[in-house]
Structure formats: C-alpha cells, structure tokens
Design an enzyme around this catalytic site. Structure first.
Site, PDB file in Angstrom:
ATOM      1  N   ALA A   1      -2.259  -4.829  14.000  1.00 54.56           N
ATOM      2  CA  ALA A   1      -3.637  -4.329  14.039  1.00 54.56           C
ATOM      3  C   ALA A   1      -4.655  -5.433  14.300  1.00 54.56           C
ATOM      4  O   ALA A   1      -5.788  -5.137  14.692  1.00 54.56           O
ATOM      5  CB  ALA A   1      -3.976  -3.621  12.731  1.00 54.56           C
ATOM      6  N   ASP A   2      -4.285  -6.687  14.101  1.00 53.89           N
ATOM      7  CA  ASP A   2      -5.251  -7.765  14.271  1.00 53.89           C
ATOM      8  C   ASP A   2      -5.725  -7.927  15.713  1.00 53.89           C
ATOM      9  O   ASP A   2      -6.940  -7.880  15.976  1.00 53.89           O
ATOM     10  CB  ASP A   2      -4.670  -9.073  13.737  1.00 53.89           C
ATOM     11  CG  ASP A   2      -4.782  -9.182  12.230  1.00 53.89           C
ATOM     12  OD1 ASP A   2      -5.804  -9.683  11.750  1.00 53.89           O
ATOM     13  OD2 ASP A   2      -3.850  -8.761  11.534  1.00 53.89           O
TER      14      ASP A   2
END
Length: 794
Positions: free
Chosen positions: A552-553
């Site tokens: 998700a980063d």
C-alpha cells in the site's frame, strides 16, 4: 470554494485495458473533461466481470464521468478532438503508435501525449504478447509472494496496469504544468514493467548491495477464533506482551533491542497465536490498537464493504448499472477545498459525439492561452521551480517526494536526530556495523535520491519556527506520520496555511485523519490485510499470504503525487492551497475494484485462486530449469491453445474436443498444468518464454531480483542508472517510470547523507546567520549525526 482542480483541462483517452482508462478516471475525478474514444467494436473492458445484465460493472467504474465519442483515428473529427486536448492517453504499439504520435504532434504542439505499453516502445520485448498475469511476472512482485516450497503467487487483476496508471497521472500533470508554463508539449513513454519495478523499495538493492535474492517467506498470518490476524513484527512492542499476559517475556529487557526482537519473532508470534485462539479478528484488532500495536485482521471484501471506518469517512462510492446501484471504491484522497469525485456513470459508446463535435460546444480549456513555445533547459525537469518539504519516514511519503525530486522539484527532507528517517535495510555488504551505516542503507538511498536533507526537531519552539519559515518559501508539505503527530507539534495545516495560503499539504496515514480508527497504527503490510488484498492472495480458499513487501505504500505515494499536482494546478490560478488527507486503506482499494465489485454485484466473496484466472485457461507458473525458476503463461483463446499444444508437443490435446473451450480447459486444469510443466522443466524460463512468444502466446519469466538487474531488455532501454554516493559507493539503481521527450527525469544528486544540507538550507535558503545556526545546534534543534545511530530500527 473553487471548482474542481482540473476544471480547465481536456483529456483525450484512446487507450484500452486498464492503465490508460484508470489514469483517465483519476483525471476525471479531479474535474478534467475526459473524452473516451473507443476502438471499432468497443473497449474490450466492456466484457470484464462482474456483469450486470450483460454490462460490465468494472468498466462502468473505470469510466465513470467520462464523455464517450466515436471518431476514427484517421478522421477529421479525430483531429479536431486532438487539437483541443491538453493530455492524450494511448496504448498503441509499433508502427501504429509511431503514426498516431506523428498525427497528434501535427495537430497540437502543446499536448502532453502519454504512450502506454506492456514493455515499452523499444527493446527486445517491445512487441511481446501479454496478459495482466504475464506482465506481473516480470515486475518483481510475483517472485517474492507465496510459500518458498511452492510456485510464486500473483495478485489478481490488472496490478501492473494500475501502477502504470497512477504514475501516468503523475506524468500527465507534470507535463501539463510544464506545457502551461512554456507552451511546450511532449511525448512521454511508459512501460508497464518499468512502472511496476519503480514501485519497489529494496527489491533490486538487496541484490546489488548485499547479494541477497529476495525470496518468498511464507505466510506471517496468525490464526484466531474466526480467521487470521497480522502483527507488524519489525517494531518491538512491550504493550503486546502486556496484552497477551506474557510477563515472563516482558521481564527480558534484551528482547526489545530490534535485532533480538526480530530473531525471536517466531516465539512472539507463537505466544500471540496461543492467546488469539479464543478471540475474534476484530476483537483482537481493536484491543491491540488501543495499545498502539500494529495488528490488523485479514478482511474479506465483505468485511471491507461493511467497514465502519470507510463508512464514517464516506470513502465508498456507488455506480449505477441496470437500474440499480452498487457500492464501489471511491477516490483515494480527501481534498479540503476541491473535493475529488465527479458524479456520473459510464456513457454508452458514442453517446456524446454530437454534443462535443458541435461547433457550439464550450470547451473547458477555451480560455487557456498557451505561451509561445520556448524550448526548455535540458537539465530542468517539468517540476523545476517547485519546492517540497518532506516530513516523512518509511515508504509512502518518501515515494511521493521522490516523484517530485526526480522531475526537478527542490525537495528538502526533514529528519529528527533521535529518530532518523528509516535509514535501515539493505546496507552495503549487509553490514550495519559501519560507523556511518545510516548513510549506507540502500532502502533510504533509493527512495531519497535528488533530495536535500535537514535535521530539525519540530517539537522545540526554535525548530518549529524554522519549519514555519521553510513553509513560507515552499509550495508543498508531504508528511506520513500518525494522524495526530503534526497537530501535536503545532504544525497542522490550519497553522501552516496562515504562513503560506498557497501551500498544498498532503498527509498520509494508515486509516486517514478522521473516523473511529483514525489513530490506529498501520504499516503498508497491515493495509494488505485490512483492505482485503490478503484474502485474495493464496493457493486456495483459506490459504492467505502477504505480498512480501508493503504494497500500500507506493500505491499511496503515487496517488498522493497525482492529488498534489492537481491541487498545485489550481493554486497556480487562484493563489489558494489546500490540505489533502489520505488513508493507505483508501488508496489501496481501487487496485482491487474488480474484486470488490465481484462481491457487491454478485454477493460472492472472492477467494484465492492461486495463479489461475477467472477468464483464461490454462494460466499458471511452471517450474523451469535452474534453482527456483518459473515460467508464467496464459492462454487467452482457442488460437493460443492450439499454438501451445504445438509448442509443447501435445497435439493430442489440441484435437481433444473436451479441451476446445475455456470451460473444458478449466475443468482439466491440473492435467494441462502437468503437461506444460513436463515441457518447461528442462528449459530455462527465458528460452521457454521466447519459444512461446514466437508462437504468439503470452508468456514471461517470473523474474527474481538478480534477473531483473541483469535483464537485457531493461538494460537496453537504460532503465538502470549508476549512482555514485560518497559514503555507499556506486551502484545501479532503478531509474524512472517515465521517458519525457523534452524534460526528462534524471538523477542529479545521490540520496543525502544525514543532515548534509543543514548549512545550505539554514544559512543559504533561510538566510540565518552563522551565530543563529550555531544557536540551533547548541539548543539541540539540529545536529550533524543521529544520536541513536547505533540502534537501527524502523
């Protein structure tokens, strides 16, 4: 309140698939007029699952709020559209792409033309056949996901194209900013593979800096009463041992030194599993989070659709189809002054042709006057002249900052001496004992190239004042701290806007700045479980895995860059900035929109399918010659099937009537897999892929990090760039997701050493005297080295 930030922008979307259409969706949500021109026969995405009365809900979501026009590319109507476009998105390849680029340039010298293709317009793989699955195989993520004793696992859907789309949004708005300032349009070429590889943090540097092959590590999920939970294990939590009442472990003070904690993590996970056995996922989640422990549940798409946090933030949207409405992922950011998201469903093919081609149509960019075209300085990127302040650590925030830095902005990273910004992982030679190991960590050096570095303690009044002085001469602040942190430091957006009303600030946290879970702790790997991703990745139902990274980063960082550029576009016109509130959870959801819609449309909860496809058969990863080497392939149709049977020497299967349809092949998938594996086993996966590609079959090696670094195609295209660092030495690093024709991204400085630019920023940019700078050192507001440099941790 001003209107949508891109209200004066026209986008011509000629692309099929997902990369171009999702980039178009992002721009439409920000207010651009996006005109979709479908190919003869319509966009193939109109047939994507799930279907509602024969219409694709996924297509409807991808193409919401776009106009739809029928205009053959060789027609005068098409040239009229091209002449009005600020941005063009296309997915043509080969000679057709060259011809289209020529026509577009002749029609409109100001336009930014984004060319999207699986492997780029040059190089040995430029014309390879591909599917979303085979593209993913060459992007580095598949090899590191799954059980080390089994085949690598691919995420479902169009992951490589979603990564490309978000970075295409960045390229489009960066190119637009340059074009509006100079009158100079340009072509920007993008490869799905290179875009995906740009979304790693330590994949290739693990190999180049330490000789480590990044491997699959299995599942880190811990069983509980009704499923599984995940503990982010790289941080040492005393509160965890209080929660599970393991006071014997709590009494061992040596346990909390990070290397000791990491070494004993299996023991800690086992103790947590024993305690969790009688408790539910969400019970554990809330109990742990109250103690600031980064534990998260493995949610299904049904759980995500019912999330109290998403509901409280209004994060989900609806699409209308077949006279009904279905819940779908919303936009991945909250913008305070110009809310993103434009109501409207997907238009029928050609529905807007007459209106838009009418001589009386009021183009939203009709008042835009491009300056006389002036060629830019070759060394200046499209974002030259912008200044960005970064108060970040880990990955999401630094990824956004690196996008700006690579494209020419002046990015100043703020670090705290007592908590340096993730200067760990992938040390040169895997040696963390060097005196300046914090300057030798490839994780930091990869994500922070092209930036300046300032050590500053914002908790001290003098440090806060220096920060406010920096904000006054900057355009953007990016931060990815916990939702409470900036407010506690007295530098929340409401304070900063009084210093600089034009400032755009983007905050990224796990769950966002509002809602009942706003203060919960999460890393990118926690969001994999909370977002439903982990419930889709596995060898079968109930076998859940993470991606082997913090997925998700980069997704959040790249989405955030799009939002910031859109806000800057408006601020340039109005003088008014705004705050962008982002949650990693919300940013991840669009990448799994198809699977989310599968649940909300059909009621069916998606489960892991291994590497198999709901559309194609066969599809999978097949062992090939070498240690842990694998071949990926997909069979799209009967032509591919006949060709596959010829290549692997199984003409008997080609004439088997039971295998003549995709349904028949799916029923016999195990037997077909065995036949393919018998053929691939003695071949190296590059030769096997080349043989299949020569027959027109989508196939690719499942590429580990060592193979990516040495790959001829990537190196022929110049993807890897040598970077000389004064402390770490010279290594090849992944370059850029974009190839700007006139304002190329470039690496003009290595990642900064800790506090390297203290005097340059304090004395030079801010004009502080030598005595004033010395006073900041004496007060502990700044420093030249980390105070706890010997204790590395996240």
């Amino acid at each position: 309140m001003p209107g949508h930030p891109l209200a004066d922008v026209v986008v011509l979307e000629l692309a099929t698939g997902v990369a171009g259409p999702y980039a178009g969706r992002l721009l439409a949500d920000l207010g651009a007029l996006v005109i979709k021109v479908e190919p003869p026969g319509g966009d193939p995405a109109r047939r994507e699952f799930p279907l509602v009365d024969g219409e694709s809900a996924f297509y409807a979501w991808l193409n919401a709020a776009k106009a739809n026009v029928t205009a053959p590319i060789d027609s005068d109507d098409f040239l009229r559209l091209a002449a009005r476009a600020d941005i063009v998105l296309h997915s043509e390849r080969g000679a057709a792409a060259d011809s289209l680029d020529h026509r577009l340039a002749a029609a409109n010298a100001h336009a930014v033309v984004i060319s999207l293709s699986p492997y780029g317009r040059t190089g040995p793989r430029s014309m390879w056949e591909s599917t979303p699955y085979t593209e993913w195989a060459t992007g580095g993520f598949q090899y590191i996901a799954g059980d080390p004793a089994r085949e690598p696992l691919a995420l479902p859907g169009y992951q490589a194209q979603f990564h490309t789309a978000t970075l295409a949004g960045v390229a489009a708005l960066a190119g637009l900013r340059h074009a509006r300032a100079t009158g100079e349009g340009q072509r920007i070429e993008m490869s799905h593979q290179e875009a995906t590889l740009s979304c790693h943090a330590w994949l290739t540097t693990s190999w180049t800096h330490g000789g480590q092959v990044q491997m699959r590590t299995g599942s880190a999920f811990i069983p509980c009463a009704d499923g599984f939970i995940y503990l982010f294990g790289l941080a040492a939590y005393q509160n965890l041992l209080l929660l599970i009442e393991r006071f014997d472990l709590l009494a061992d003070e040596t346990l909390f030194d990070p290397p000791n904690w990491w070494a004993r993590l299996p023991e800690i996970q086992a103790a947590l599993a024993e305690w969790a056995a009688t408790r539910t996922r969400h019970e554990i989640y809330h109990m742990a989070q109250e103690l600031r422990i980064a534990i998260s549940p493995i949610n299904t798409m049904a759980d995500v659709a019912k999330s109290d946090q998403l509901a409280a933030r209004g994060s989900l949207a609806t699409i209308a189809l077949g006279g009904r409405e279905f819940v779908a992922p919303g936009v991945p950011y909250r913008m305070t002054e110009t809310p993103a998201g434009v109501p409207g469903g997907a238009s029928a093919a050609g529905a807007d042709t007459a209106a838009i081609l009418s001589p009386t149509f009021e183009w939203p960019n009709r008042a835009v006057a491009y300056p006389a075209r002036a060629h830019s300085e070759p060394a200046a990127g499209p974002l030259a002249g912008l200044r960005v302040i970064e108060v970040t650590a880990n990955w999401a925030g630094p990824a956004a900052g690196r996008n700006f830095a690579d494209l020419g902005a002046d990015v100043i990273k703020i670090e705290l001496a007592t908590k340096p910004a993730t200067r760990s992982l992938s040390w040169v030679g895997n040696d963390r004992t060097w005196p300046r190991h914090y300057d030798r960590a490839a994780y930091f050096n990869k994500l922070n190239r092209n930036k300046r570095d300032l050590c500053l303690d914002l908790s001290k009044p003098a440090g806060r004042q220096v920060f406010l002085d920096l904000v006054a001469v900057s355009d953007v602040v990016i931060e990815n701290n916990g939702a409470r942190v900036m407010g506690q430091l007295g530098v929340a957006y409401d304070t900063l806007r009084t210093v600089n009303p034009k400032l755009v600030m983007c905050s990224m946290s796990g769950y966002g700045a509002t809602g009942p879970e706003r203060n919960y702790s999460a890393y990118g790997s926690n969001i994999e479980t909370a977002s439903g991703l982990a419930s889709l990745l596995g060898y079968g139902p109930g076998e859940y895995f993470g991606t082997g990274t913090f997925y998700a980063d980069p997704v959040t960082g790249n989405h955030g860059t799009v939002a910031i550029l859109a806000a800057l576009h408006l601020a340039r016109q109005t003088g008014q900035g705004q705050w962008i509130d982002m949650a990693l959870l919300e940013a991840a959801l669009p990448f799994f929109a198809q699977q989310f819609l599968q649940y909300t449309v059909t009621g069916e909860v998606p489960v892991p399918m291994g590497n198999r496809s709901p559309v194609f058969a066969p599809q999978g990863a097949y062992r090939s010659a070498g240690t842990d080497c694998w071949l990926a392939l997909s069979v799209r149709d009967e032509r591919d099937w006949a060709a596959l049977c010829r290549v692997i020497g199984r003409e008997d299967m080609a004439v088997d009537a039971a295998l003549a349809t995709v349904e028949g092949r799916r029923a016999a998938h195990d037997a077909i897999d065995a036949a393919i594996a018998a053929w691939s086993a003695p071949l190296d996966h590059i030769r096997a892929a080349n043989l299949l590609q020569a027959a027109g079959i989508p196939a690719a090696p499942v590429m580990p990090n060592w193979e990516i670094v040495s790959d001829n195609h990537l190196n022929d295209r110049g993807f890897f760039v040598p970077v000389r660092h004064p402390e770490a030495g010279t290594f090849p690093y992944p370059g850029f997701a974009w190839r700007f024709e006139r304002t190329p991204a470039r690496i003009f400085r290595p990642a900064p050493m800790f506090a390297e630019h203290n005097h340059e920023v304090l004395g030079g940019l801010l004009g502080l005297s030598a005595d004033a700078v010395a006073a900041l050192y004496d007060a502990g507001v700044t420093a030249d080295a980390p105070i706890f440099a010997a204790s590395t941790s996240l």
